[in-house]
Design an enzyme around this catalytic site. Structure first.
Site, PDB file in Angstrom:
ATOM      1  CG  LEU A 217      -1.809   1.231   1.432  1.00 45.89           C
ATOM      2  CD1 LEU A 217      -2.803   1.360   0.284  1.00 45.89           C
ATOM      3  CD2 LEU A 217      -2.548   1.146   2.771  1.00 45.89           C
TER       4      LEU A 217
ATOM      5  CB  ILE B  14       4.596   1.222   4.000  1.00 43.23           C
ATOM      6  CG1 ILE B  14       3.730   0.767   5.182  1.00 43.23           C
ATOM      7  CG2 ILE B  14       4.301   2.665   3.630  1.00 43.23           C
ATOM      8  CD1 ILE B  14       2.232   0.892   4.958  1.00 43.23           C
ATOM      9  CE  LYS B  15       4.215   0.300  -4.782  1.00 38.98           C
ATOM     10  NZ  LYS B  15       3.431   0.031  -6.025  1.00 38.98           N
ATOM     11  CB  VAL B  16       8.665   4.707   0.823  1.00 47.31           C
ATOM     12  CG1 VAL B  16       9.397   6.042   0.916  1.00 47.31           C
ATOM     13  CG2 VAL B  16       7.853   4.446   2.088  1.00 47.31           C
TER      14      VAL B  16
END
EC number: 2.2.1.2
Length: 385
Positions: A108, A139-141
């Site tokens: 996400l 977590i997409k960064v």
């Protein structure tokens, strides 16, 4: 054993670059897990825009949210997205448990509006991690300059991270070092590192699209360079990916990584993203067949997944051809094409594309929210009358 399962046997995780509520609720994801050995799912604003904006399967949730009190579009999107991500995570949980946290993840993304804001990215990543509350979440960064210190901090927090929008080997090296530094910070505090997962998502077809445009200009100009330029078309993304993997292999063989591995650390795997072939002259499985190797992931859109299942070839291709890789990159520079400038532009344009998709997503969700709110008011007035 399907061809996709054979990729798993070759050491490469197979992830789906798609999420949709109907697909989840109708068992589509579970079927891919059971029949093809799928081990992960990714999402992004473009995927959610198509899902939420063009599917009726979200309407009941939107109506419920409106009935309980009007929500801002951003809050409503987040509620819907978290519901989908939890469903996907729960479907993948048996994979996660079977592989002892080495795979089985769903991703996400933090808001693309924060791509150049370190502290805000950290805060949102922590908040989304707590909201979803699943150990097999990533977590997409984005791998921007501002994203690198955020990645280090989030790994130190024990949050799984999918680094997105990587186009240059140097950018990948920066996030790989940030991952290592985050793990080392945990070790210094005597905190466990054995179940912290990360992938570094290297985008492929977009590189070739931009490079090929400049190579076409050289071909059209004619002269001695035309033939050389034509031969390089469709090779540079693969060459960049192989160069990144060669650096990865050197890195995990070094003493610094071995110290972490001895404490149970899992490597940050390279993930091949943007693997649909944009040029119809190229094979529709080009960015799968050429990049198969251990400790990697290929995240496939549905059409590319179907194509590889039908006619893909599985072989250990990723670690081969380093001499050709060096020659191709040198030849590109010799033609006066600046790969670094191209990849810098791709990062900027990638952030903009995701921001534009997020704008469209919020607009679509807000339009539905307003429509259902207006419908509720009409019903209330009718009942009152």
């Amino acid at each position: 054993m399907s061809r996709l399962q054979q990729l798993n046997e070759a050491g490469q995780g197979v992830w789906l670059d798609f999420v949709n509520r109907g697909f989840l609720e109708d068992g589509g994801l579970k079927k891919l897990v059971d029949q093809d050995g799928l081990t992960g799912v990714t999402s992004n604003p473009s995927i959610f825009e198509k899902a939420m904006g063009h599917s009726d399967r979200y309407n009941d949730s939107i109506k419920s949210a409106v009935a309980s009190g009007s929500k801002a579009a951003t809050d409503l999107y987040e509620t819907l997205a978290v519901e989908d991500i939890r469903k996907a995570a729960d479907t993948l949980r048996p994979v996660y448990d079977r592989l002892d946290a080495r795979d089985g993840y769903v991703s996400l993304e933090v808001s693309p509006y924060l791509a150049n804001k370190t502290d805000e990215t950290i805060a949102e990543a922590r908040r989304l991690w707590a909201m979803v509350d699943r150990p097999n979440l990533m977590i997409k960064v984005p791998g921007t300059k501002a994203g690198v210190p955020a990645i280090r901090t989030l790994i130190e927090d024990g949050i799984n991270v999918n680094v997105t929008l990587l186009f240059a080997v140097e950018a990948y090296q920066a996030v790989a070092r940030a991952f290592i530094e985050g793990l080392e910070a945990r070790v210094a505090k005597d905190e466990p590192i054995g179940r912290i997962a990360s992938v570094a998502s290297f985008f492929l077809s977009r590189i070739d699209t931009q490079v090929d445009e400049q190579l076409d200009s050289v071909v059209e100009a004619g002269g001695d360079n035309a033939g050389r330029a034509k031969m390089l078309k469709g090779t540079i993304a693969i060459a960049s990916a192989k160069r990144a993997y060669a650096w990865y292999c050197e890195m995990i063989a070094g003493e610094r990584w071995r110290k972490l591995a001895d404490k149970g650390a899992m490597p940050q795997r390279l993930l091949w993203a943007s693997t649909s072939t944009k040029n119809p002259d190229y094979s529709d499985v080009l960015y799968v067949e050429t990049l198969i190797g251990p400790d990697t992931v290929n995240t496939l859109p549905p059409d590319t997944m179907d194509a590889f299942r039908d006619h893909g070839t599985v072989a250990q291709t990723l670690a081969t051809g380093q001499d050709e890789v060096a020659a191709e990159l040198k030849e590109l520079a010799g033609l006066g094409i600046d790969l670094e400038a191209i990849t810098d532009d791709l990062v900027t344009n990638g952030v903009k594309k995701f921001s534009d998709a997020f704008d469209a997503l919020l607009e679509a969700v807000d339009e539905k929210r307003k429509r259902f709110a207006d419908g509720n008011r009409v019903n209330e007035q009718s009942q009152a009358g």
